[in-house]
Design a protein around this motif. Structure first.
Motif, PDB file in Angstrom:
ATOM      1  N   ALA A 463       0.903  -1.155  -0.086  1.00  0.00           N
ATOM      2  CA  ALA A 463      -0.066  -0.188   0.072  1.00  0.00           C
ATOM      3  C   ALA A 463       0.807   1.219  -0.025  1.00  0.00           C
ATOM      4  O   ALA A 463       0.454   2.243  -0.553  1.00  0.00           O
ATOM      5  CB  ALA A 463      -0.987  -0.131   1.245  1.00  0.00           C
ATOM      6  N   GLN A 464       1.900   1.085   0.875  1.00  0.00           N
ATOM      7  CA  GLN A 464       2.824   2.551   0.809  1.00  0.00           C
ATOM      8  C   GLN A 464       3.416   2.498  -0.642  1.00  0.00           C
ATOM      9  O   GLN A 464       3.837   3.676  -0.959  1.00  0.00           O
ATOM     10  CB  GLN A 464       3.967   2.334   1.811  1.00  0.00           C
ATOM     11  N   ASP A 466       2.425   1.637  -3.614  1.00  0.00           N
ATOM     12  CA  ASP A 466       1.185   1.978  -4.359  1.00  0.00           C
ATOM     13  C   ASP A 466       1.117   3.558  -4.165  1.00  0.00           C
ATOM     14  O   ASP A 466       0.959   4.210  -5.188  1.00  0.00           O
ATOM     15  CB  ASP A 466       0.167   1.270  -4.221  1.00  0.00           C
ATOM     16  N   SER A 467       1.133   3.974  -3.043  1.00  0.00           N
ATOM     17  CA  SER A 467       0.938   5.531  -2.785  1.00  0.00           C
ATOM     18  C   SER A 467       2.120   6.207  -3.307  1.00  0.00           C
ATOM     19  O   SER A 467       1.779   7.441  -4.312  1.00  0.00           O
ATOM     20  CB  SER A 467       0.951   5.772  -1.438  1.00  0.00           C
ATOM     21  N   LYS A 470       1.806   6.205  -7.297  1.00  0.00           N
ATOM     22  CA  LYS A 470       0.722   7.198  -7.722  1.00  0.00           C
ATOM     23  C   LYS A 470       1.213   8.935  -7.608  1.00  0.00           C
ATOM     24  O   LYS A 470       0.889   9.775  -8.465  1.00  0.00           O
ATOM     25  CB  LYS A 470      -0.581   7.250  -7.044  1.00  0.00           C
ATOM     26  N   ARG A 471       2.099   8.831  -6.590  1.00  0.00           N
ATOM     27  CA  ARG A 471       2.449  10.321  -6.450  1.00  0.00           C
ATOM     28  C   ARG A 471       3.667  10.704  -7.236  1.00  0.00           C
ATOM     29  O   ARG A 471       4.106  12.056  -7.597  1.00  0.00           O
ATOM     30  CB  ARG A 471       2.959  10.614  -4.834  1.00  0.00           C
TER      31      ARG A 471
END
Length: 549
Positions: A463-464, A466-467, A470-471
Motif C-alpha cells: 500500500a505504501q 502504491d501510494s 501514484k505520487r
C-alpha cells in the motif's frame, strides 16, 4: 453453471481453509457426475484451451456495452483481469429465469471443444447468447474458462481431500487415480475413480511426496542416525515409469514429457518391467575424473523446456540425465508403504544393474551431528545444489506435502540491491494496487533493468509503495508507469544465468523482494558489474547461454 459459479465465489472470497473444503465437499455432493469430472480436471491443472483471442472477446464486449475502447482500457487497467472486466461491463439482464441458467458446466466446456475450429461468427453467437443468460458471477467464471486463464485459490490437495470425504475413499488413493493422462471430455466420473481403470492405465504416475522447509532447530528432529541426508538438486522433479514393456516420463506438474528427453531411450530397456522411480530431470555435464556427475545450471535445462523438437546442438550443449531419489514400484508392486530405508536398498540394486552414465542415484551425505550437516550445507552451491534434503529412514512415501518425515534445508538465496523504475497494477485482490515492479542496477551513470518481482512485501508495504507510485509517476505506457528511481529493494533469487534476451545480459531464477531498503538511497544500489561477477562465481562449472529464458 450456477452451482460452479457459486463454488468459485466462495473459494475466491473465503480466507478459511475449512470453509473452502466444505464448499468443495458440498459441490461434490450435489453436482452432476460429468461436472464433477470437469471440476477435478480444472483444479488439477487440466484447463480447457483458449477458444478465442482476448482482443476479439473484448471487442464483443465493447459492442454490447456500447462503450469506447479507451474506457474499456481504463477499466481493464483498474480491475486487472480481463474476464472480470468484461463481466462488470456487460449489462445485467433485467429479467432472469427463476431457476437461473439451466446449462451445466460440462455443457459449456463440451461446447468449447465442439466449436474450437468453427468460424468466429459461430463462436460469437454462442458466447454472446450465453452472456445474455447469465448473472454477473456466472459471466465472470464463464469468461475465465473461455480465456483459458482459470486460476483460483485452491490446491489440488484440498480438492482431493474434499473428494475423498464425499466418495469415502482415502485421499492417497484418490490422488493416484486422478493422476496421469486422462481427458475430462471422454472420462466418466465412475471410470476416473475406478480401481479397475486405474490398474490398466500403465502410464499413470504416483502423486509426488513433497517436503516442508526446515522451520525449527534440527535438534528437535531427534537422533541423527534416524535420518538420511541428500543434496537438493535443481532440475524438474519427475517420475520414470517402465510398465507393460512401455516407458513414460512424467513431471511433477503431471506433464507427460517422454518425447522431450530422447537420452532416456538409452537406458529404458535396461529397467525391469514394473518399475517406477522418483527423481530429478536435470542437465548433466561430463563426469569428473572421479566419476562424480556435474549438474549444469538450471538455465541449461530451460533451453530444452517447451521445445517440440530437440536439435543436435541442444542435445550436445544441454544433455539431460536423471538423478534417482526413490523407488515407488518394484516388480509391479506399489511399495510406497515400505520404509525409506527398504526402498533405498531396492533403488540401489536397480540403478546398479542399469549401466548408463546419465542415470545416477542421489548420493547419501554422511554426517554424525546436525552441526556437521550444517557445515556441509554451506558447500551446496559448489555441488550445483540448492541445499539439503533430510528424510526419516522409517518413513513411507506419502502423497502431497506432509510435515514430519521429509524436510528441505535450502541455502540462503543470492541477493542484490536494486532500484524500482517501473510499476504495474497486480491481479485479483491486488488489481487496484501497483504491486508488480521492474528493478534496475547501475551501469555507470545509467540504470539497466534486469528483473521483475511482485512478491515478498507485506500488504502494508504494498500500500505504501502504491501510494509512492501514484505520487511519483513520470510517464505512462498502457498499464505500466515509469516512476522516479528512488525506492531501493533487496532482491533475492535462487540462481542467475547469462541471457541474450535481456538488456542486462542476465536472467534470475525465482526473483522476489526480500526487504525494502529504506536505509539506502538509489546511488547506493549494486552495479551491473556486480551482477556479472555474481554470474561468473555462480556458474563456475561453465556459463550457459540461456537464450530461451
Amino acid at each position: 453453471m450456477k452451482q460452479f459459479a457459486k463454488l468459485v465465489n466462495i473459494l475466491g472470497t473465503s480466507t478459511k481453509t475449512n470453509d473452502k473444503l466444505q464448499a468443495l465437499q458440498d459441490y461434490f455432493e450435489v453436482a452432476a457426475d460429468q461436472d464433477k469430472v470437469w471440476v477435478i480436471a480444472i483444479f488439477s491443472g487440466r484447463r480447457p484451451k483458449r477458444i478465442i483471442n482476448s482482443t476479439i472477446l473484448a471487442g464483443w464486449c465493447l459492442e454490447i456495452a456500447a462503450i469506447e475502447p479507451w474506457l474499456f482500457d481504463e477499466c481493464y487497467h483498474t480491475v486487472g483481469d480481463l474476464g472480470e472486466t468484461i463481466a462488470l461491463l456487460l449489462p445485467e439482464q433485467e429479467t432472469q429465469n427463476e431457476t437461473g441458467n439451466e446449462h451445466t458446466l460440462s455443457y459449456y466446456l463440451q461446447t468449447f471443444i465442439r466449436i474450437e475450429k468453427e468460424t468466429e461468427q459461430v463462436k460469437k453467437d454462442f458466447i454472446t447468447s450465453s452472456w445474455q443468460q447469465m448473472d454477473r458471477n456466472e459471466k465472470f467464471v464463464f469468461n475465465k474458462l473461455i480465456t483459458g486463464g482459470f486460476r483460483i485459490g485452491v490446491s489440488q490437495t484440498m480438492m482431493v481431500n474434499a473428494l475423498a470425504k464425499t466418495v469415502k475413499v482415502s485421499s492417497s488413493i484418490i490422488a493416484h487415480r486422478i493422476s496421469g493422462n486422462w481427458d475430462p471430455a471422454t472420462t466418466s466420473f465412475d471410470d476416473l475413480l475406478s480401481e479397475t481403470v486405474a490398474a490398466t492405465d500403465f502410464s499413470k504416475p504416483y502423486p509426488f511426496y513433497l517436503a516442508y522447509a526446515v522451520d525449527e532447530d534440527l535438534d528437535k528432529l531427534g537422533e541423527e542416525d534416524l535420518w538420511q541426508a541428500e543434496w537438493k538438486w535443481d532440475g524438474i522433479r519427475g517420475q520414470i515409469i517402465k510398465r507393460n514393456k512401455d516407458f513414460f516420463v512424467w513431471s511433477r506438474g503431471e506433464e507427460l514429457m517422454t518425447e522431450k528427453f530422447p537420452e532416456y531411450n538409452h537406458f529404458k530397456d535396461q529397467l525391469p518391467d514394473g518399475t517406477v522411480i522418483d527423481g530429478e530431470i536435470i542437465s548433466l555435464g561430463a563426469p569428473a575424473e572421479d566419476g562424480v556427475f556435474k549438474p549444469l545450471p538450471f538455465a541449461a535445462l530451460q533451453t530444452r523446456i517447451g521445445r517440440k523438437t530437440i536439435t543436435k546442438k541442444q542435445l550436445t550443449e544441454a544433455p539431460v540425465g536423471f538423478i534417482a531419489y526413490d523407488i515407488l514400484e518394484f516388480e509391479g508392486e506399489d511399495i510406497r508403504y515400505k520404509s525409506m530405508e527398504e526402498r533405498r536398498q531396492l533403488l540401489e540394486q536397480v540403478i546398479a544393474k542399469t549401466n548408463y552414465p546419465a542415470l545416477h542415484i542421489s548420493p547419501v551425505i554422511s554426517f554424525n551431528t546436525w552441526e556437521e550437516l550444517g557445515v556441509t550445507r554451506t558447500k551446496s552451491r559448489d555441488m550445483g545444489s540448492e541445499g539439503i534434503m533430510i528424510k526419516r529412514k522409517s518413513s513411507p512415501y506419502q502423497s502431497g506435502r506432509k510435515r514430519g518425515d521429509w524436510w528441505k534445508w535450502k541455502i540462503d538465496p543470492l541477493t542484490i540491491d536494486a532500484v524500482m523504475i517501473y510499476a504495474q497494477k497486480g491481479h485479483g485482490r491486488r488489481s487496484n494496487l501497483y504491486t508488480d515492479y521492474t528493478f534496475a542496477v547501475k551501469d555507470g551513470d545509467k540504470l539497466v533493468p534486469f528483473t521483475k518481482a511482485y512478491s515478498g512485501l507485506t500488504d502494508k508495504e504494498f500500500a505504501q509503495v502504491d501510494s509512492f507510485v501514484k505520487r511519483n509517476s513520470i510517464e505512462k505506457f498502457g498499464p505500466v508507469r515509469t516512476v522516479k528511481p528512488e525506492l531501493v529493494f533487496e532482491i533475492a533469487f535462487e540462481g542467475i544465468a547469462a541471457s541474450n534476451r535481456h538488456k542486462s545480459g542476465v536472467a534470475l531464477r525465482f526473483p522476489r523482494m526480500s526487504r525494502w531498503r529504506t536505509d539506502k538511497k538509489a546511488d547506493e544500489i549494486n552495479t551491473l558489474e556486480d551482477l556479472k561477477e555474481m554470474l561468473k562465481i555462480y556458474n563456475q562449472q561453465g556459463v550457459v547461454e540461456a537464450t530461451d529464458l
